[in-house]
Motif scaffolding. Structure first.
Motif, PDB file in Angstrom:
ATOM      1  N   LEU A  62      -0.398   5.484  -5.679  1.00  0.00           N
ATOM      2  CA  LEU A  62      -0.399   5.434  -4.149  1.00  0.00           C
ATOM      3  C   LEU A  62      -0.127   6.736  -3.668  1.00  0.00           C
ATOM      4  N   ASP A  63       0.204   7.917  -4.704  1.00  0.00           N
ATOM      5  CA  ASP A  63       0.371   9.068  -3.949  1.00  0.00           C
ATOM      6  C   ASP A  63       0.549  10.094  -5.154  1.00  0.00           C
ATOM      7  N   GLY A  64      -0.196  11.187  -5.072  1.00  0.00           N
ATOM      8  CA  GLY A  64      -0.020  12.230  -6.267  1.00  0.00           C
ATOM      9  C   GLY A  64      -1.200  13.235  -6.248  1.00  0.00           C
ATOM     10  N   PRO A  65      -1.274  14.131  -7.161  1.00  0.00           N
ATOM     11  CA  PRO A  65      -2.314  15.350  -7.151  1.00  0.00           C
ATOM     12  C   PRO A  65      -3.709  14.764  -7.545  1.00  0.00           C
ATOM     13  N   HIS A  66      -3.678  13.377  -8.088  1.00  0.00           N
ATOM     14  CA  HIS A  66      -4.943  13.001  -8.755  1.00  0.00           C
ATOM     15  C   HIS A  66      -5.037  11.304  -8.894  1.00  0.00           C
ATOM     16  N   ASP A  67      -6.087  10.885  -8.169  1.00  0.00           N
ATOM     17  CA  ASP A  67      -6.350   9.549  -7.822  1.00  0.00           C
ATOM     18  C   ASP A  67      -7.396   9.094  -8.644  1.00  0.00           C
ATOM     19  N   PRO A  68      -7.435   8.519  -9.961  1.00  0.00           N
ATOM     20  CA  PRO A  68      -8.611   8.263 -10.554  1.00  0.00           C
ATOM     21  C   PRO A  68      -9.130   6.764 -10.365  1.00  0.00           C
ATOM     22  N   PRO A  98       8.847  -7.541  -8.212  1.00  0.00           N
ATOM     23  CA  PRO A  98       7.646  -7.330  -7.220  1.00  0.00           C
ATOM     24  C   PRO A  98       8.064  -6.416  -6.188  1.00  0.00           C
ATOM     25  N   GLY A  99       7.202  -5.508  -5.962  1.00  0.00           N
ATOM     26  CA  GLY A  99       7.486  -4.245  -4.948  1.00  0.00           C
ATOM     27  C   GLY A  99       7.879  -2.993  -5.732  1.00  0.00           C
ATOM     28  N   ASP A 100       8.288  -3.322  -6.649  1.00  0.00           N
ATOM     29  CA  ASP A 100       8.601  -1.761  -7.606  1.00  0.00           C
ATOM     30  C   ASP A 100       7.581  -0.820  -7.612  1.00  0.00           C
ATOM     31  N   THR A 101       7.717   0.387  -7.544  1.00  0.00           N
ATOM     32  CA  THR A 101       6.857   1.389  -7.615  1.00  0.00           C
ATOM     33  C   THR A 101       7.510   2.193  -8.784  1.00  0.00           C
ATOM     34  N   ILE A 102       6.458   2.930  -9.292  1.00  0.00           N
ATOM     35  CA  ILE A 102       6.750   3.611 -10.666  1.00  0.00           C
ATOM     36  C   ILE A 102       6.295   5.066 -10.251  1.00  0.00           C
ATOM     37  N   THR A 103       7.307   6.172 -10.641  1.00  0.00           N
ATOM     38  CA  THR A 103       6.980   7.497 -10.483  1.00  0.00           C
ATOM     39  C   THR A 103       6.923   8.364 -11.857  1.00  0.00           C
ATOM     40  N   VAL A 104       5.833   8.937 -12.062  1.00  0.00           N
ATOM     41  CA  VAL A 104       5.571   9.931 -13.332  1.00  0.00           C
ATOM     42  C   VAL A 104       5.145  11.122 -12.776  1.00  0.00           C
ATOM     43  N   GLY A 105       5.912  12.053 -12.928  1.00  0.00           N
ATOM     44  CA  GLY A 105       5.774  13.414 -12.615  1.00  0.00           C
ATOM     45  C   GLY A 105       5.468  13.467 -10.990  1.00  0.00           C
ATOM     46  N   GLY A 106       4.353  13.958 -10.494  1.00  0.00           N
ATOM     47  CA  GLY A 106       4.316  13.811  -8.975  1.00  0.00           C
ATOM     48  C   GLY A 106       3.593  12.828  -8.501  1.00  0.00           C
ATOM     49  N   THR A 107       3.554  11.851  -9.068  1.00  0.00           N
ATOM     50  CA  THR A 107       2.313  10.659  -9.011  1.00  0.00           C
ATOM     51  C   THR A 107       3.290   9.362  -8.797  1.00  0.00           C
TER      52      THR A 107
END
Length: 418
Positions: free
Chosen positions: A11-17, A83-92
């Motif tokens: 959804l957001d971060g420095p890199h989107d593969p 449902p609807g949970d987001t996961i944050t790893v580092g700045g992503t």
């Protein structure tokens, strides 16, 4: 066996593969090569977290990452995703969604693989995979808690391979001092060190044509890991004190009760060796996750230990065993059947079906024990299994924490030195 498929999207971060969709029951997330979702994010660990299909939905599990995994803003070790949970790893920031379809994974028609027994879906799924890979020479990494049967499974893999008529050699990497392990594995020349009065052939050479099981591979010292990697990649060994290399023809099976991805993050296990070992990864489920197999195991142990192939265990015994916690897994269950046959008192009492069958004091003690185990099962992984660091974080006495961890089967005596 049908396994739900899911998609992971940045959804957001420095890199989107770009989004990735599950091809097995899990998606690994990290910065290292080989991750299904590989992120170029400086704050993301090599093996950061894994998202996998559980019995009741999707689970997110942190792999001992440096900066932590956050679900809905809360740092977690392992959590069921809603449902609807987001996961944050580092700045992503990541989103996970079920795709509404599934893939079918084959189950074995057999209820055993060598001496390893199981009728549960988890075990027949494992057997089906091993039936495909055992005849090959592929390196296999066996993971599972202590007592789940990793050594027996490794032997069954050997017996199902084209190397069955050749040696099956077991090396316990955790039982030998680091100073002796290199000589044990690779051999030594006469005079290579004090006490080396004659040349010695190592276990890799003595297993020529057969299979080597490196048990507790996670305990292999860092300085020996590149030498093992060379053996796996080039199929050669060099004895201690020797100047020339000797070719070897062995198949390697490695076993560990640790998650080596955490060890890679911690710097105690080389990433390149992990990639080489991880050709085929097989995870043995703990007995608590396959209780449908307990009756079958009790019956098999009863026949074996009684010496009567037609003997059947008492129904009351099977019922009692079905209620046990079995923190020591199959090994503990076998010992319990043996104690019953020789008339020794059981080491653990079966848990009552209801707390109403217990005294107030016993019910309170069980509730306290359950809470303590749950707390420690999250505390220790959050500190990479290091008892001293975990004790400082929890403001507990280290000795008391160590004692509780051993009581609940969350650590071994060797772990206390960490």
């Amino acid at each position: 066996m049908e396994i739900a498929r899911f998609r992971v999207t940045v959804l957001d971060g420095p890199h989107d593969p770009g989004p990735v969709e599950s091809a097995t029951d899990e998606v690994t997330v990290g910065s290292a090569p080989g991750q299904l979702l590989r992120l170029r994010d400086a704050c993301v660990s090599r093996h950061h977290c894994v998202i996998k299909v559980g019995d009741d939905g999707l689970i997110c599990e942190d792999l001992g990452s440096t900066n932590g995994t956050f679900v809905a803003g809360r740092r977690v070790t392992s959590v069921q995703l809603e449902p609807g949970d987001t996961i944050t790893v580092g700045g992503t920031e990541l989103a996970v969604e079920l795709l509404g379809d599934s893939y079918v994974e084959p189950l074995s028609k057999r209820d055993r693989f060598g001496r390893v027994l199981g009728r549960s879906v988890a075990m027949r799924r494992l057997f089906a995979m091993l039936e495909r890979v055992a005849p090959s020479d592929a390196t296999i990494l066996l993971e599972g808690e202590t007592g789940t049967g990793k050594s027996a499974l490794a032997e069954a893999i050997h017996e199902s391979s084209r190397r069955a008529g050749r040696p099956f050699v077991v090396v316990d990497c955790g039982a030998l001092p680091a100073t002796l392990l290199e000589s044990e594995l690779f051999g030594h020349e006469r005079g290579a060190f004090t006490g080396a009065v004659e040349q010695r052939v190592g276990l890799f050479e003595s297993a020529s044509g057969g299979t080597v099981l490196l048990d507790e591979i996670g305990e292999l010292p860092l300085d020996l890991q590149p030498k093992l990697l060379r053996t796996l990649e080039r199929r050669v060994i060099r004895r201690v004190g020797a100047s020339r290399e000797v070719p070897v023809d062995v198949r390697l099976v490695a076993a560990t009760h640790r998650d080596l991805r955490r060890a890679v993050n911690q710097g105690t296990f080389r990433a390149d060796l992990w990639y080489r070992l991880n050709t085929v990864r097989a995870v043995l489920p703990p007995l608590r996750e396959r209780k449908d197999d307990i009756a079958m195991l009790v019956a098999a142990f009863h026949r074996e230990l009684s010496g009567d192939p037609d003997a059947a265990p008492p129904v009351e015994l099977v019922r009692a065993m079905m209620r046990g916690a079995w923190k020591g897994n199959v090994r503990e269950l076998r010992s319990a059947v043996e104690r019953m046959l020789v008339g020794a008192p059981p080491e653990q009492e079966p848990e009552p079906r209801s707390e109403l069958d217990m005294t107030f004091r016993a019910a309170k003690q069980r509730a306290t024990s359950n809470w303590e185990k749950q707390y420690l099962s999250e505390l220790l992984p959050a500190h990479d299994g290091n008892v001293s660091r975990a004790a400082r974080a929890a403001r507990m006495d280290r000795g008391h924490l160590s004692e509780l961890a051993r009581r609940y089967g969350l650590t071994s005596p060797d772990d206390d030195a960490a």
